[in-house]
Design a protein around this motif. Structure first.
Motif, PDB file in Angstrom:
ATOM      1  N   ALA A  88       0.790  -1.106  -0.039  1.00 16.03           N
ATOM      2  CA  ALA A  88       0.015   0.006  -0.069  1.00 16.03           C
ATOM      3  C   ALA A  88       0.939   1.298  -0.035  1.00 16.03           C
ATOM      4  O   ALA A  88       1.847   1.406   0.737  1.00 16.03           O
ATOM      5  CB  ALA A  88      -0.974   0.057   1.277  1.00 16.03           C
ATOM      6  N   ASP A  89       0.506   2.131  -0.866  1.00 16.40           N
ATOM      7  CA  ASP A  89       1.315   3.471  -0.900  1.00 16.40           C
ATOM      8  C   ASP A  89       0.686   4.636   0.052  1.00 16.40           C
ATOM      9  O   ASP A  89       1.332   5.453   0.244  1.00 16.40           O
ATOM     10  CB  ASP A  89       1.337   3.971  -2.355  1.00 16.40           C
ATOM     11  N   ALA A 124       5.753   5.647  12.909  1.00 18.27           N
ATOM     12  CA  ALA A 124       5.231   5.443  11.703  1.00 18.27           C
ATOM     13  C   ALA A 124       5.105   6.860  10.954  1.00 18.27           C
ATOM     14  O   ALA A 124       4.868   7.833  11.459  1.00 18.27           O
ATOM     15  CB  ALA A 124       3.710   5.199  11.900  1.00 18.27           C
ATOM     16  N   ASN A 125       6.012   6.641   9.864  1.00 21.07           N
ATOM     17  CA  ASN A 125       6.045   7.679   9.013  1.00 21.07           C
ATOM     18  C   ASN A 125       5.274   7.204   7.501  1.00 21.07           C
ATOM     19  O   ASN A 125       5.730   6.749   6.670  1.00 21.07           O
ATOM     20  CB  ASN A 125       7.260   8.085   8.596  1.00 21.07           C
ATOM     21  N   PHE A 126       3.984   7.141   7.570  1.00 19.79           N
ATOM     22  CA  PHE A 126       3.220   6.482   6.607  1.00 19.79           C
ATOM     23  C   PHE A 126       2.112   7.429   6.180  1.00 19.79           C
ATOM     24  O   PHE A 126       1.381   7.923   7.052  1.00 19.79           O
ATOM     25  CB  PHE A 126       2.783   5.008   6.814  1.00 19.79           C
ATOM     26  N   PRO A 127       1.865   7.407   4.912  1.00 26.73           N
ATOM     27  CA  PRO A 127       0.611   8.740   4.407  1.00 26.73           C
ATOM     28  C   PRO A 127      -0.521   8.005   4.882  1.00 26.73           C
ATOM     29  O   PRO A 127      -1.009   7.168   4.053  1.00 26.73           O
ATOM     30  CB  PRO A 127       0.768   8.867   3.233  1.00 26.73           C
ATOM     31  N   PHE A 128      -1.208   8.543   5.962  1.00 25.65           N
ATOM     32  CA  PHE A 128      -2.781   8.308   6.179  1.00 25.65           C
ATOM     33  C   PHE A 128      -3.880   9.312   5.794  1.00 25.65           C
ATOM     34  O   PHE A 128      -3.219  10.475   6.076  1.00 25.65           O
ATOM     35  CB  PHE A 128      -2.911   7.885   7.382  1.00 25.65           C
ATOM     36  N   ILE A 129      -4.982   9.218   5.513  1.00 22.70           N
ATOM     37  CA  ILE A 129      -5.743  10.388   5.652  1.00 22.70           C
ATOM     38  C   ILE A 129      -7.122   9.840   6.395  1.00 22.70           C
ATOM     39  O   ILE A 129      -7.340   8.421   6.357  1.00 22.70           O
ATOM     40  CB  ILE A 129      -6.319  10.959   4.305  1.00 22.70           C
TER      41      ILE A 129
END
Ligand code: GDP
Ligand code: MG
Length: 193
Positions: A88-89, A124-129
């Protein structure tokens, strides 16, 4: 000089949240601009594809294919399995503004995703919205104040992408904010590459 990194042409976007919050409806609204109002727990495909143009951090326009992954309803009964999350990106976490429980479960969804893909939850350095869906409901049905969701975004996004998780209140029914939310999700995925 270092070789330029190969840019992806395909981005995997995953939609997570409790059953009934409107994940499938949001995906269908964004993908086909449709809303049926029917509850359909299963869909045929693992994902739907959509071609979009995204402006990256250097101002270049990038043509990418979004693969939008939705559950087939199994989130009610069982864990989704690593194949659903793998690669997942970016991830959209969805709750229903009229269902406080669906909001309370956001930490579980976020934690489950990070565990499954092996990202340290603390750093965590992951793109969530975050999407608060069904904003078309009568105001009297609201159980999750906007402020409460924004506080969650501050906490959950601490140290992540340098700021809070972006928050949108959406309606798959009226289409309010749906296009903007998916564009932000795709842009975050591109910026995170
Ligand atoms: P999922 O289980 O998260 O995929 O949720 P669905 O997309 O199947 O939606 C569950 C129910 O909520 C269906 O009856 C939808 O028609 C309804 N629904 C989804 N989005 C909205 C919305 O934005 N507003 C309203 N009023 N109902 C919605
Ligand atoms: Mg669904």
């Amino acid at each position: 000089s270092a070789p330029a990194r190969t840019k992806k042409h395909m981005l995997k976007l995953v939609i997570l949240g409790d059953s009934g919050v409107g994940k499938t409806s949001l995906m269908n609204r964004y993908h086909s601009n449709k809303f049926t109002g029917q509850y359909k727990a299963t869909i045929g495909a693992d994902f739907l594809s959509k071609h979009v143009s995204i402006t990256d951090q250097t101002g270049n326009v990038r043509n990418v294919t979004l693969q939008i992954w939705d559950t087939a309803g199994q989130e009610r009964f069982q864990s989704l399995g690593v194949a659903f999350y793998r690669g997942a990106d970016a991830v959209a976490l969805v709750y229903d503004v009229g269902d406080a429980k669906s909001f309370d479960h956001l930490d579980n969804w976020r934690g489950e995703f990070l565990r499954q893909v092996g990202i340290d939850e603390i750093g965590a350095n992951f793109p969530f919205i975050l999407l608060g869906n069904k904003i078309d409901r009568p105001e009297g049905e609201r159980q999750v104040p906007r402020q409460q969701a924004e506080e969650w975004c501050q906490r959950a996004g601490l140290g992540s992408m340098g700021g809070p998780i972006p928050h949108f209140e959406t309606s798959a029914k009226t289409a309010e904010n749906v296009e903007g939310a998916f564009l932000e999700l795709a842009t975050l995925a591109v910026l995170h590459e």
